[in-house]
Design a protein around this motif. Structure first.
Motif, PDB file in Angstrom:
ATOM      1  N   ARG A  68       0.836  -1.170  -0.075  1.00 39.06           N
ATOM      2  CA  ARG A  68       0.085  -0.139   0.066  1.00 39.06           C
ATOM      3  C   ARG A  68       0.895   1.243   0.011  1.00 39.06           C
ATOM      4  NH1 ARG A  68      -5.295   1.386   1.539  1.00 39.06           N
ATOM      5  NH2 ARG A  68      -5.689   3.644   1.167  1.00 39.06           N
ATOM      6  N   GLU A  69       1.879   1.147   0.747  1.00 44.39           N
ATOM      7  CA  GLU A  69       2.832   2.448   0.842  1.00 44.39           C
ATOM      8  C   GLU A  69       3.541   2.603  -0.586  1.00 44.39           C
ATOM      9  OE1 GLU A  69       5.517   1.795   4.030  1.00 44.39           O
ATOM     10  OE2 GLU A  69       4.234   2.177   5.326  1.00 44.39           O
ATOM     11  N   TYR A  70       3.867   1.407  -1.502  1.00 44.64           N
ATOM     12  CA  TYR A  70       4.410   1.553  -2.644  1.00 44.64           C
ATOM     13  C   TYR A  70       3.325   2.141  -3.751  1.00 44.64           C
ATOM     14  CZ  TYR A  70       7.369   0.275  -6.536  1.00 44.64           C
ATOM     15  OH  TYR A  70       8.006   0.094  -7.608  1.00 44.64           O
ATOM     16  N   VAL A  71       2.144   1.794  -3.355  1.00 42.43           N
ATOM     17  CA  VAL A  71       1.208   2.226  -4.153  1.00 42.43           C
ATOM     18  C   VAL A  71       0.968   3.775  -4.002  1.00 42.43           C
ATOM     19  CG1 VAL A  71      -1.396   2.212  -4.663  1.00 42.43           C
ATOM     20  CG2 VAL A  71      -0.243   0.071  -4.570  1.00 42.43           C
ATOM     21  N   ASP A  72       0.835   4.086  -2.811  1.00 41.63           N
ATOM     22  CA  ASP A  72       0.706   5.802  -2.280  1.00 41.63           C
ATOM     23  C   ASP A  72       1.958   6.487  -3.010  1.00 41.63           C
ATOM     24  OD1 ASP A  72      -1.640   4.864  -1.080  1.00 41.63           O
ATOM     25  OD2 ASP A  72      -0.509   4.869   0.790  1.00 41.63           O
ATOM     26  N   ASP A  73       3.209   5.890  -2.796  1.00 38.82           N
ATOM     27  CA  ASP A  73       4.514   6.628  -3.355  1.00 38.82           C
ATOM     28  C   ASP A  73       4.470   6.704  -4.786  1.00 38.82           C
ATOM     29  OD1 ASP A  73       5.484   6.604  -0.914  1.00 38.82           O
ATOM     30  OD2 ASP A  73       6.852   5.010  -0.921  1.00 38.82           O
ATOM     31  N   THR A  74       3.925   5.650  -5.544  1.00 35.23           N
ATOM     32  CA  THR A  74       3.797   5.642  -7.213  1.00 35.23           C
ATOM     33  C   THR A  74       2.475   6.890  -7.278  1.00 35.23           C
ATOM     34  OG1 THR A  74       4.260   3.499  -7.169  1.00 35.23           O
ATOM     35  CG2 THR A  74       3.168   4.301  -9.104  1.00 35.23           C
ATOM     36  N   GLU A  75       1.674   7.011  -6.570  1.00 37.60           N
ATOM     37  CA  GLU A  75       0.567   8.032  -6.906  1.00 37.60           C
ATOM     38  C   GLU A  75       1.270   9.266  -6.563  1.00 37.60           C
ATOM     39  OE1 GLU A  75      -2.545   6.852  -4.306  1.00 37.60           O
ATOM     40  OE2 GLU A  75      -3.610   5.672  -5.761  1.00 37.60           O
ATOM     41  N   ASP A  76       1.966   9.419  -5.492  1.00 37.46           N
ATOM     42  CA  ASP A  76       2.524  10.828  -5.370  1.00 37.46           C
ATOM     43  C   ASP A  76       3.590  11.181  -6.397  1.00 37.46           C
ATOM     44  OD1 ASP A  76       1.321  10.889  -3.051  1.00 37.46           O
ATOM     45  OD2 ASP A  76       2.936  10.206  -1.817  1.00 37.46           O
ATOM     46  N   TYR A  77       4.318  10.142  -7.004  1.00 33.79           N
ATOM     47  CA  TYR A  77       5.202  10.430  -8.095  1.00 33.79           C
ATOM     48  C   TYR A  77       4.500  10.962  -9.251  1.00 33.79           C
ATOM     49  CZ  TYR A  77       8.763   9.260 -11.740  1.00 33.79           C
ATOM     50  OH  TYR A  77       9.833   9.615 -12.704  1.00 33.79           O
ATOM     51  N   ILE A  78       3.371  10.158  -9.335  1.00 27.92           N
ATOM     52  CA  ILE A  78       2.547  10.576 -10.962  1.00 27.92           C
ATOM     53  C   ILE A  78       1.962  11.991 -10.642  1.00 27.92           C
ATOM     54  CG2 ILE A  78       0.377   9.735 -12.088  1.00 27.92           C
ATOM     55  CD1 ILE A  78       2.961   7.929 -12.430  1.00 27.92           C
ATOM     56  N   ASN A  79       1.556  12.335  -9.461  1.00 29.07           N
ATOM     57  CA  ASN A  79       1.026  13.679  -9.213  1.00 29.07           C
ATOM     58  C   ASN A  79       2.074  14.608  -9.308  1.00 29.07           C
ATOM     59  OD1 ASN A  79      -1.400  12.588  -8.729  1.00 29.07           O
ATOM     60  ND2 ASN A  79      -1.120  12.268  -6.664  1.00 29.07           N
ATOM     61  N   ILE A  80       3.333  14.221  -8.936  1.00 31.14           N
ATOM     62  CA  ILE A  80       4.514  15.246  -9.200  1.00 31.14           C
ATOM     63  C   ILE A  80       4.795  15.499 -10.900  1.00 31.14           C
ATOM     64  CG2 ILE A  80       6.847  15.510  -8.818  1.00 31.14           C
ATOM     65  CD1 ILE A  80       6.557  14.232  -6.161  1.00 31.14           C
ATOM     66  N   MET A  81       4.501  14.375 -11.483  1.00 31.33           N
ATOM     67  CA  MET A  81       4.989  14.347 -12.826  1.00 31.33           C
ATOM     68  C   MET A  81       3.931  15.134 -13.506  1.00 31.33           C
ATOM     69  SD  MET A  81       5.994  10.514 -13.723  1.00 31.33           S
ATOM     70  CE  MET A  81       6.197  10.801 -15.449  1.00 31.33           C
ATOM     71  N   LEU A  82       2.758  14.987 -13.184  1.00 31.78           N
ATOM     72  CA  LEU A  82       1.676  15.761 -13.718  1.00 31.78           C
ATOM     73  C   LEU A  82       1.528  17.222 -13.209  1.00 31.78           C
ATOM     74  CD1 LEU A  82      -1.470  13.277 -13.300  1.00 31.78           C
ATOM     75  CD2 LEU A  82      -0.193  13.559 -15.153  1.00 31.78           C
ATOM     76  N   ASP A  83       1.911  17.561 -12.268  1.00 33.40           N
ATOM     77  CA  ASP A  83       2.232  19.059 -11.763  1.00 33.40           C
ATOM     78  C   ASP A  83       3.164  19.599 -12.592  1.00 33.40           C
ATOM     79  OD1 ASP A  83       0.047  18.567 -10.022  1.00 33.40           O
ATOM     80  OD2 ASP A  83       1.660  18.195  -8.285  1.00 33.40           O
ATOM     81  N   GLU A  84       4.332  18.943 -12.889  1.00 35.72           N
ATOM     82  CA  GLU A  84       5.508  19.606 -13.680  1.00 35.72           C
ATOM     83  C   GLU A  84       4.952  19.722 -14.994  1.00 35.72           C
ATOM     84  OE1 GLU A  84      10.079  18.563 -15.025  1.00 35.72           O
ATOM     85  OE2 GLU A  84       8.771  17.030 -13.811  1.00 35.72           O
ATOM     86  N   LYS A  85       3.898  18.772 -15.348  1.00 33.05           N
ATOM     87  CA  LYS A  85       3.668  19.007 -16.821  1.00 33.05           C
ATOM     88  C   LYS A  85       2.821  20.196 -16.960  1.00 33.05           C
ATOM     89  CE  LYS A  85       5.535  15.498 -18.805  1.00 33.05           C
ATOM     90  NZ  LYS A  85       6.556  15.751 -19.942  1.00 33.05           N
ATOM     91  N   GLN A  86       1.996  20.213 -16.110  1.00 34.08           N
ATOM     92  CA  GLN A  86       0.830  21.342 -15.792  1.00 34.08           C
ATOM     93  C   GLN A  86       1.739  22.925 -15.529  1.00 34.08           C
ATOM     94  OE1 GLN A  86      -1.725  21.096 -12.536  1.00 34.08           O
ATOM     95  NE2 GLN A  86      -3.061  22.760 -13.390  1.00 34.08           N
ATOM     96  N   ASN A  87       2.747  22.799 -14.820  1.00 36.00           N
ATOM     97  CA  ASN A  87       3.590  24.017 -14.738  1.00 36.00           C
ATOM     98  C   ASN A  87       4.100  24.385 -16.102  1.00 36.00           C
ATOM     99  OD1 ASN A  87       3.064  24.125 -11.935  1.00 36.00           O
ATOM    100  ND2 ASN A  87       4.759  23.036 -11.238  1.00 36.00           N
TER     101      ASN A  87
END
Length: 407
Positions: free
Chosen positions: A308-327
């Motif tokens: 579950r922690e690995y899934v949460d870390d992956t979700e955080d990483y994906i959110n960071i990537m999406l935020d960077e694309k949005q920026n």
């Protein structure tokens, strides 16, 4: 005549209802061959002394959480698909035709068919019956710690139930891990709708499996924290203690001529003997059994928590990537907006020169020299306007980067 026939037509209805309420059960005795029979709800209540609310835990039509209930004459075990009523002499398994119960029934019959586990060393018996996998650990731990003790029939059945449930949940956890980690790694490398849907399904299965393991772990922890609940599960010793209690009662009736002080003292001694001979060793024995499987379920739950922690870390990483694309998109939007403003300034200059006003610049040339001069002035004005727009744009971009609005 019609009135007399009506009761005859209505009377068989309760019988059909009672027949429909009967279920197929497999009776596994402590000694002997297992057999299948059909029993109704009231028959089971008479045989085991269980109330109707405890039988609801075994109803396949009801979604009842995993639980272990110790009663006066029976123990109700409901662990995932394993549902058993255990008495001091036999185990009752509902719906033995269920394909999910076939491995459990095979393990139960094999365990009870060992060369008498009640007369030989439990360490030897369990050592010969050790299965490969995670579920073999608790058996070895229990047999090595309590090789001098004999495991009662109800605890043998309980051990098989816990072992089978632990193996099933462990296998489901391993299968989920093998599927989840590659899917999460693929999602980090390529974010797509298909990969996101796959991870969403894995996460829903993870949450559901974690809840099931957590419920069994909490149930074992609750039993370990309550000595009275554990003492209720010693059905064989209860039968033995009933005989000893009757003999003690006869001894007390013969000594009624003694003083009250002596009676109180004898009663306290008898209570101490009963508690020391029955409660303490039994609770200690069951504690070793439950603690061993508690560790197994806790380890499985830790694996699910890590996933579950690995899934949460992956979700955080994906959110960071999406935020960077949005920026990046926002920065591009700012640059395009700035360019639009600058071009608009140039359009203003062109509009000023495009007004219908009679000036010397707008007159038709009379000589070739005037035509050349007017042509040169046109290009000077055009290139001056373009250069001014470019300079203004570069100054705006520089100001945005200096103020850290743009990167």
């Amino acid at each position: 005549m019609e009135r007399k026939k009506q009761p005859a037509a209505v009377a068989p209805a309760p019988r059909r209802k009672g027949a429909a309420a009967s279920r197929e059960w497999m009776v596994v005795p402590a000694a002997g061959e297992p057999r299948t029979a059909e029993f109704g709800k009231h028959q089971i209540m008479e045989m085991t002394g269980l109330p109707g609310r405890d039988l609801r835990a075994l109803d396949p039509l009801l979604s009842y959480p995993s639980t272990i209930l110790g009663r006066d004459r029976a123990v109700v075990v409901n662990l995932e698909h394993v549902k058993v009523i255990v008495t001091a002499a036999e185990a009752l398994v509902p719906d033995p035709g269920n394909p999910l119960l076939r491995p459990f029934l095979a393990d139960l019959q094999a365990r009870l068919a060992l060369p008498d586990a009640s007369s030989t060393s439990p360490a030897t018996d369990r050592g010969n019956d050790t299965d490969h996998g995670e579920g073999s650990g608790p058996k070895l731990a229990l047999s090595s710690a309590g090789s001098a003790k004999i495991l009662p029939f109800e605890f043998k059945v309980l051990e098989v139930c816990l072992e089978h449930t632990c193996k099933c949940l462990e296998s489901q956890t391993l299968a989920l891990e093998k599927e989840a980690y590659p899917a999460l790694d693929e999602l980090t490398s390529k974010v797509s709708t298909l990969n996101l849907e796959h991870v969403r399904q894995i996460k829903s299965r993870l949450v559901e499996l974690s809840g099931r393991v957590q419920k069994i772990r909490d149930e074992l922890e609750h039993l370990l924290d309550d000595d009275m609940d554990m003492s209720e599960m010693y059905l064989t010793r209860k039968l033995e203690s009933q005989g000893s209690t009757e003999s003690l009662g006869r001894v007390d009736s013969n000594g009624d001529a003694s003083t009250d002080h002596d009676e109180d003292k004898e009663q306290e001694d008898c209570d101490d003997e009963i508690s020391s001979a029955y409660v303490k060793p039994d609770i200690e024995e069951l504690e070793m059994l439950l603690e061993a499987y508690f560790v197994q379920f806790d380890g499985t739950l830790n694996k699910l928590y890590n996933l579950r922690e690995y899934v949460d870390d992956t979700e955080d990483y994906i959110n960071i990537m999406l935020d960077e694309k949005q920026n990046q998109l926002l920065q591009m939007g700012v640059m395009l907006t700035t360019a639009t403003v600058v071009v608009t300034a140039g359009i203003v200059v062109v509009s000023l020169f495009g007004m219908n006003i009679h000036i010397d610049l707008m007159k038709d040339p009379e000589t070739p020299e005037q035509a050349r001069i007017m042509n040169m002035k046109f290009w000077e004005t055009t290139w001056g306007t373009v250069a001014g727009c470019v300079v203004i744009y570069l100054m705006a971009i520089y100001a945005g980067k200096k103020s850290k609005i743009l990167q």
